[in-house]
Motif scaffolding. Structure first.
Motif, PDB file in Angstrom:
ATOM      1  N   PHE B  17       4.689  10.871  17.739  1.00 14.67           N
ATOM      2  CA  PHE B  17       4.102  10.040  18.768  1.00 14.67           C
ATOM      3  C   PHE B  17       5.060   8.933  19.197  1.00 14.67           C
ATOM      4  O   PHE B  17       5.239   8.629  20.351  1.00 14.67           O
ATOM      5  CB  PHE B  17       2.804   9.424  18.232  1.00 14.67           C
ATOM      6  CG  PHE B  17       1.867   8.911  19.299  1.00 14.67           C
ATOM      7  CD1 PHE B  17       0.711   8.248  18.946  1.00 14.67           C
ATOM      8  CD2 PHE B  17       2.125   9.090  20.642  1.00 14.67           C
ATOM      9  CE1 PHE B  17      -0.166   7.781  19.904  1.00 14.67           C
ATOM     10  CE2 PHE B  17       1.258   8.616  21.619  1.00 14.67           C
ATOM     11  CZ  PHE B  17       0.117   7.956  21.242  1.00 14.67           C
ATOM     12  N   PRO B  23       1.359  12.551  22.076  1.00 19.07           N
ATOM     13  CA  PRO B  23       0.187  12.243  21.260  1.00 19.07           C
ATOM     14  C   PRO B  23      -0.326  13.535  20.668  1.00 19.07           C
ATOM     15  O   PRO B  23      -1.129  14.234  21.291  1.00 19.07           O
ATOM     16  CB  PRO B  23      -0.803  11.658  22.262  1.00 19.07           C
ATOM     17  CG  PRO B  23      -0.370  12.157  23.593  1.00 19.07           C
ATOM     18  CD  PRO B  23       1.046  12.613  23.505  1.00 19.07           C
ATOM     19  N   GLN B  80       1.374  11.363  29.849  1.00 23.97           N
ATOM     20  CA  GLN B  80       0.959  11.586  28.469  1.00 23.97           C
ATOM     21  C   GLN B  80      -0.383  12.274  28.376  1.00 23.97           C
ATOM     22  O   GLN B  80      -0.652  12.983  27.422  1.00 23.97           O
ATOM     23  CB  GLN B  80       0.857  10.236  27.751  1.00 23.97           C
ATOM     24  CG  GLN B  80       2.036   9.944  26.893  1.00 23.97           C
ATOM     25  CD  GLN B  80       1.765   8.807  25.945  1.00 23.97           C
ATOM     26  OE1 GLN B  80       0.839   8.038  26.117  1.00 23.97           O
ATOM     27  NE2 GLN B  80       2.585   8.704  24.933  1.00 23.97           N
ATOM     28  N   PHE B 213      -4.156   8.639  13.719  1.00 27.81           N
ATOM     29  CA  PHE B 213      -3.898   7.906  14.954  1.00 27.81           C
ATOM     30  C   PHE B 213      -4.186   6.429  14.775  1.00 27.81           C
ATOM     31  O   PHE B 213      -3.460   5.564  15.276  1.00 27.81           O
ATOM     32  CB  PHE B 213      -4.758   8.468  16.094  1.00 27.81           C
ATOM     33  CG  PHE B 213      -4.053   9.530  16.872  1.00 27.81           C
ATOM     34  CD1 PHE B 213      -4.289  10.861  16.614  1.00 27.81           C
ATOM     35  CD2 PHE B 213      -3.132   9.184  17.834  1.00 27.81           C
ATOM     36  CE1 PHE B 213      -3.617  11.838  17.322  1.00 27.81           C
ATOM     37  CE2 PHE B 213      -2.459  10.161  18.551  1.00 27.81           C
ATOM     38  CZ  PHE B 213      -2.699  11.483  18.288  1.00 27.81           C
ATOM     39  N   LEU B 221       3.711   2.178  17.004  1.00 29.48           N
ATOM     40  CA  LEU B 221       4.255   3.495  17.306  1.00 29.48           C
ATOM     41  C   LEU B 221       5.706   3.613  16.907  1.00 29.48           C
ATOM     42  O   LEU B 221       6.533   2.788  17.258  1.00 29.48           O
ATOM     43  CB  LEU B 221       4.157   3.716  18.809  1.00 29.48           C
ATOM     44  CG  LEU B 221       3.258   4.824  19.271  1.00 29.48           C
ATOM     45  CD1 LEU B 221       2.070   4.961  18.371  1.00 29.48           C
ATOM     46  CD2 LEU B 221       2.779   4.496  20.664  1.00 29.48           C
TER      47      LEU B 221
END
Lengths: 344, 275
Positions: B17, B23, B80, B213, B221
């Motif tokens: 990611f 993602p 994305q 996540f 990130l």
């Protein structure tokens, strides 16, 4: 745009509408009508999802959560004696309030973050629905949810919702209402702001569009219709478990929207019906259903990003260009005159 | 121990990611696949435990490469959201594929090192200890790999500036494929370690994927220390919150925390601003 030219342009939609209206009267197979009812419910959800996703460009994964709120609201209220016709608007209002709150919190985030935050919300709804046993009956859910109360008609007795036909028209009415509101919204100045947000949010802000308000508006409107049809679902189904708010529902709707055509009014509806009826005929593939869906999803998003509606549009456009081009094959073909003023 | 698991899985996800900006929603499902491969290797093919782990790692790495090539590379230059949707597709395929091959019920994976051990007054099973040890080892190894090797430098270069890296002669495709392979393999190892403790079932990756996540965003990130730290913190929150406050709502804490953090800091705790 004049009504006649509008009809000429969109005759296929009118044809579809007629089919929808007459469907339960023509088809006598009860199972098929049931499938149609379920599809219509999903179509409403998919269409309202399309409002945030296709027209405003925000990837919200919370829709099933609102569906669940609407459903549980109606379920809880009607099992405690409240009339369906009161429970439904109340549930929708509750869902809208929650939607407003969630929207306020999450719409400040962009792209993938927004998606993940809304996904978290959706999961929270499922967990709460499962764990708050006193209110929602936990994972076994609520049973014996009554059908909508009969509506007395002035001279003809009453509309009783035990009949499948009445149920069908109820959900169809929801669908038409949703589509109508979306139509008015999308083809208005507000709609243009939504699309501006989708296409280039920074530029829209710079030009003076209140992007936050626009996003919030589409989010709440989508919530309202999803919750509406969630409530209807609860009442027609009779039982309700936390599955009704599960993320898998959201994923299903995403597929319907993308296959049918993002950012078009008819797309999600077409996509929903196409897939649900297809799946019914392909019962043999039931085990592989998700694999097929997954593959379709990946293929569609890679090669056909505008879905079935996109394919249809391209075809129609090619036919038009072909018809309009001069027969002697002169160099300059007329510009592709798109009398609709841009297919939205 | 849960913290270690979260850490490995989150590590894999933050690589993909953060560095590739993909993602990978299906990361939880990759983890699940690792579990199933381990199970198949152990039970159906009679591998030993460590060979089974190796098999799972290899299969997962391969799967990672295939997934990257088919589902994500064509969408690299688009928004994305499209990758997200593609990931959903992958998720469905993996989860349903597993059900088709092995059935929807859970499977028990035999324990390679049964028995418990008492350390500092805490009784724990060998397997759980193994998880922690291997996890820590893996984290250190990965860290060294990224920081000390040329390939690791290449990965960081791609993360910082894709075009620049390409101009320098770095093969973006190969880096993408390798990163994905590492990410998937890490998930596979985590699953192999955990499989003997919990059942192997189609749903085992769902929550974990989402929690990964949460960790990745909270930790920032692409930040490996963030992912590791976040993993252990989340493990702690879940276990303590579940134990002391309410077991039913334990997941709500994690997700709620994430929503709150994102509300105040839309790019995560240590995140970089993404244009």
């Amino acid at each position: 745009m004049g009504t006649i030219s509008f009809i000429k342009m969109r005759w296929y939609y009118l044809a579809l509408l007629c089919i929808f209206l007459l469907f339960p009267l023509i088809v006598t197979n009860r199972y098929l009508v049931l499938v149609a009812i379920m599809s219509t419910i999903s179509a409403v959800a998919a269409a309202s999802m399309n409002l945030i996703l296709g027209y405003t460009g925000q990837f919200s994964l919370a829709q099933a959560g609102f569906f669940g709120i609407g459903a549980y609201g109606v379920a809880i209220l009607t099992t405690h004696g409240v009339s369906f016709w009161l429970a439904l608007p109340v549930s929708v209002l509750v869902a809208a309030a929650v939607g407003l709150l969630i929207g306020l919190v999450t719409l400040r985030m962009r792209g993938a973050y927004f998606a993940i935050a809304t996904m978290c919300f959706g999961v929270i709804v499922v967990i709460v629905a499962g764990a708050w046993i006193n209110l929602t009956g936990g994972y076994t859910g609520i049973n014996l949810i009554p059908k909508p109360n009969p509506i007395p008609l002035p001279f003809m007795g009453q509309i009783n919702f035990s009949s499948q036909i009445a149920q069908y028209y109820l959900v169809l009415a929801c669908l038409l209402l949703t589509l109508f509101v979306m139509y008015r919204l999308v083809f208005s100045l507000k709609g243009l702001s939504l699309m501006a947000v989708r296409d280039n949010e920074l530029l829209a802000e710079a030009v003076g569009v209140n992007t936050f308000a626009a996003k919030l508006l589409s989010f709440v409107v989508a919530t309202v219709f999803t919750a509406l049809v969630g409530g209807v679902y609860a009442s027609l189904m009779g039982t309700l478990t936390p599955d009704a708010a599960s993320l898998n529902l959201t994923f299903d709707w995403i597929i319907y929207v993308f296959l049918g055509g993002v950012a078009s009014l008819a797309g999600p509806v077409i996509g929903t019906y196409a897939i649900t009826f297809l799946m019914e005929y392909l019962q043999a593939l039931a085990d592989y259903r998700l694999i097929v869906f997954g593959v379709i999803l990946i293929l569609v998003i890679t090669y056909l990003p505008r879905g079935m509606v996109g394919v249809w549009d391209d075809l129609v456009r090619k036919v038009r260009v072909f018809r309009a081009s001069p027969p002697s094959g002169t160099v300059a073909a007329p510009a592709d005159r798109d009398p609709e003023g841009g297919r939205i | 121990m849960m913290g270690s698991t979260f850490a490995i899985v989150a590590l894999g996800l933050t690589l993909v990611f953060g560095i590739l900006r993909i993602p990978n929603f299906a990361h939880g499902q990759l983890y699940m696949l690792g579990g199933y491969v381990t199970y198949a290797a152990l039970v159906s093919y009679g591998f030993g435990y460590w060979p089974a782990v190796a098999a799972s790692t290899a299969v997962l790495a391969l799967t990672g490469i295939v997934v990257e090539r088919l589902a994500f590379r064509p969408l690299r230059n688009q928004s994305q959201i499209n990758s997200f949707i593609s990931a959903i597709g992958v998720m469905m395929i993996l989860e349903n594929g597993v059900v088709v091959l092995w059935g929807p019920q859970g499977h028990l994976v035999p324990q390679p090192y049964p028995g418990t051990i008492t350390i500092f007054g805490i009784i724990t099973s060998y397997q759980r200890l193994l998880v922690i040890v291997v996890a820590v080892g893996l984290i250190i190894a990965l860290n060294l790999f990224i920081k000390k090797t040329i390939f690791g430098a290449a990965i960081e270069a791609v993360a910082q500036n894709r075009e620049g890296a390409a101009l320098m002669g770095i093969n973006i495709n190969r880096v993408s494929a390798a990163t994905f392979a590492i990410s998937a393999a890490a998930a596979g190892v985590a699953a192999s370690l955990l499989a003997p403790i919990f059942l192997v079932s189609p749903g085992m990756g769902d929550m974990l994927g989402m929690e990964a996540f949460v960790i990745v965003i909270l930790g920032g990130l692409g930040s490996i220390p963030g992912a590791i730290l976040g993993g252990y913190i989340l493990g702690l929150i879940e276990v303590l919150g579940g134990g002391y406050i309410s077991a039913d709502y334990k997941d709500v804490f994690a997700f709620g925390a994430l929503v709150l953090v994102l509300a105040f800091k839309p790019t995560g705790l240590f995140g970089r601003e993404e244009g």
